[in-house]
Motif scaffolding. Structure first.
Motif, PDB file in Angstrom:
ATOM      1  N   SER A   1     -12.525  -4.524 -10.470  1.00 35.70           N
ATOM      2  CA  SER A   1     -12.631  -5.976 -10.610  1.00 35.70           C
ATOM      3  C   SER A   1     -13.245  -6.704  -9.371  1.00 35.70           C
ATOM      4  O   SER A   1     -13.405  -7.772  -9.152  1.00 35.70           O
ATOM      5  N   MET A   2     -13.793  -5.822  -8.706  1.00 37.43           N
ATOM      6  CA  MET A   2     -14.596  -5.982  -7.596  1.00 37.43           C
ATOM      7  C   MET A   2     -15.779  -7.112  -7.774  1.00 37.43           C
ATOM      8  O   MET A   2     -16.361  -6.887  -8.715  1.00 37.43           O
TER       9      MET A   2
ATOM     10  N   THR B   1       0.874  -1.174   0.049  1.00 35.09           N
ATOM     11  CA  THR B   1      -0.088   0.016  -0.053  1.00 35.09           C
ATOM     12  C   THR B   1       0.947   1.308   0.064  1.00 35.09           C
ATOM     13  O   THR B   1       2.080   1.381   0.457  1.00 35.09           O
TER      14      THR B   1
ATOM     15  N   GLU C   1     -11.331   2.678  -8.494  1.00 33.30           N
ATOM     16  CA  GLU C   1      -9.843   2.309  -8.326  1.00 33.30           C
ATOM     17  C   GLU C   1      -9.908   0.645  -8.297  1.00 33.30           C
ATOM     18  O   GLU C   1      -8.811  -0.036  -8.570  1.00 33.30           O
ATOM     19  N   HIS C   2     -10.841   0.096  -8.019  1.00 28.29           N
ATOM     20  CA  HIS C   2     -10.992  -1.497  -7.904  1.00 28.29           C
ATOM     21  C   HIS C   2     -12.216  -1.888  -8.846  1.00 28.29           C
ATOM     22  O   HIS C   2     -13.145  -2.485  -8.395  1.00 28.29           O
TER      23      HIS C   2
ATOM     24  N   LEU D   1      -9.992  -4.119   0.828  1.00 27.77           N
ATOM     25  CA  LEU D   1     -11.138  -3.771   1.333  1.00 27.77           C
ATOM     26  C   LEU D   1     -11.623  -4.002   2.734  1.00 27.77           C
ATOM     27  O   LEU D   1     -12.391  -3.255   3.197  1.00 27.77           O
TER      28      LEU D   1
ATOM     29  N   PRO E   1      -4.880   1.272  -5.493  1.00 33.00           N
ATOM     30  CA  PRO E   1      -5.503   0.061  -5.997  1.00 33.00           C
ATOM     31  C   PRO E   1      -5.124  -1.239  -5.143  1.00 33.00           C
ATOM     32  O   PRO E   1      -5.486  -2.171  -5.197  1.00 33.00           O
ATOM     33  N   ASN E   2      -3.893  -1.150  -4.371  1.00 33.14           N
ATOM     34  CA  ASN E   2      -3.602  -2.092  -3.330  1.00 33.14           C
ATOM     35  C   ASN E   2      -4.140  -2.022  -2.299  1.00 33.14           C
ATOM     36  O   ASN E   2      -3.921  -2.971  -1.322  1.00 33.14           O
TER      37      ASN E   2
ATOM     38  N   ASP F   1     -18.841  -8.297  -2.740  1.00 28.38           N
ATOM     39  CA  ASP F   1     -17.874  -7.123  -2.139  1.00 28.38           C
ATOM     40  C   ASP F   1     -18.539  -5.803  -2.372  1.00 28.38           C
ATOM     41  O   ASP F   1     -18.528  -4.885  -1.522  1.00 28.38           O
ATOM     42  N   ARG F   2     -18.999  -5.609  -3.470  1.00 24.95           N
ATOM     43  CA  ARG F   2     -19.749  -4.278  -3.986  1.00 24.95           C
ATOM     44  C   ARG F   2     -20.902  -4.240  -2.948  1.00 24.95           C
ATOM     45  O   ARG F   2     -21.456  -3.081  -2.353  1.00 24.95           O
TER      46      ARG F   2
ATOM     47  N   PHE G   1     -13.302   4.291  -4.272  1.00 25.23           N
ATOM     48  CA  PHE G   1     -12.674   2.927  -3.849  1.00 25.23           C
ATOM     49  C   PHE G   1     -13.256   1.933  -5.218  1.00 25.23           C
ATOM     50  O   PHE G   1     -12.391   1.033  -5.828  1.00 25.23           O
TER      51      PHE G   1
END
Length: 316
Positions: A163-164, A61, A160-161, A129, A125-126, A168-169, A157
């Motif tokens: 592919s969640m 991070t 930047e992510h 969650l 991006p790292n 999780d969304r 968030f």
């Protein structure tokens, strides 16, 4: 270096700078724990840039969110401890009410600080969650009168992510209370494609807070059978029957409410259209800001490349 004891004797910004130096230089854990306690006592005086402490080399991070979690946890523990102490004091103690007001104001200020910090670290991006959710849930929802700051952080968030997964969304968006969003933020959320479709704020406009669905047509009024009486005139003598006066007070309460709602229906529709227009304008505004930020990044990258080429030409 000796630090004077007592809250407010040293500014919170200066203490956070000391903590940054201690973290980057690999100082002992005992010194860092003492700084975290001192910062937790006056965290409401800090700013978002003060909390952006970079991680040491080798971490994934960009910013050290673990140390911020420890600071906020220390603040919450001290706030709960002070609230318990105030509750044990008798009601005759002077200033007890003012102490509770100050504690509530500090919690509101720290909540805004946490939401602003989340909006900044969400660009990483790292960032896991779990840590994002832990920090968001560490402060009480009662201190969030408006969830616009939290919505902005979650939207960043999700951006930047990309592919969640779906679960999780849902978990992330479950932190937001749709009833506590401003009209502009609610309009932006309706148009936001990054949010899950099952989210309550993405439902139809009639189910959004503050909007009332259309009323069904009023049922027919059942007539009453009255005993026949001879028509009388103005002075009670037999003659031409005077037509009865019809006023709103003579109708039943349920029918009066339906008539009143039916008259207000055009205004409701007009407010719905205005709210949708504001939401579209807010969405266009956010898209414009994103395009401006991307163009600024491209310009900065081109300038850096030109500078490198100029330096290479000078060396040749």
């Amino acid at each position: 270096m000796v630090i004077t004891a007592g809250k407010g004797s040293v500014s919170c910004s200066f203490l956070l700078k000391l903590l940054r130096v201690a973290s980057l230089s690999g100082s002992g854990e005992a010194g860092k724990r003492e700084l975290i306690k001192r910062i937790g006592r006056q965290l409401e005086d800090a700013s978002v840039p003060d909390l952006l402490i970079p991680t040491v080399e080798g971490e994934n991070t960009i910013y050290d969110i673990d140390v911020v979690l420890n600071i906020v946890e220390e603040f919450v523990m001290q706030d709960n401890r002070s609230a318990k102490t105030c509750a044990e004091v008798t009601e005759e103690l002077e200033g007890m009410k003012s102490l509770s007001i100050v504690s509530g104001a500090s919690m509101v200020a720290v909540t805004k600080l946490v939401d602003g910090y989340l909006a900044e670290v969400a660009k990483d991006p790292n960032l896991p969650l779990s840590k994002f959710v832990d920090l968001a849930e560490m402060v009480s929802n009662e201190s969030r009168a408006v969830h616009d700051g939290l919505y902005r952080a979650i939207d960043m968030f999700l951006k930047e992510h990309p592919s969640m997964n779906k679960s999780d969304r849902k978990k992330l968006c479950g932190l937001i209370d749709c009833k506590l969003l401003s009209p502009d933020a609610c309009g932006h959320a309706v148009q936001n494609e990054r949010l899950p479709l099952e989210w309550p704020c993405k439902s139809s406009t009639t189910s959004k807070p503050g909007l009332v669905p259309l009323l069904p047509p009023p049922p027919p009024i059942a007539g009453r059978t009255a005993a026949a009486s001879p028509p009388t005139g103005a002075r009670g003598r037999p003659g031409r029957q005077t037509p009865p006066k019809t006023s709103g007070m003579g109708r039943r309460p349920k029918v009066r409410r339906q008539v009143h709602e039916a008259r207000r229906e055009p205004r409701r529709r007009e407010r719905e259209e205005q709210q949708q227009q504001r939401g579209q304008q807010e969405a266009l505004k956010w898209e414009g800001l994103e395009r401006e930020a991307e163009s600024y990044s491209d310009t900065e990258e081109d300038s850096r490349k030109d500078l490198v080429e100029q330096r290479a030409g000078r060396r040749e």
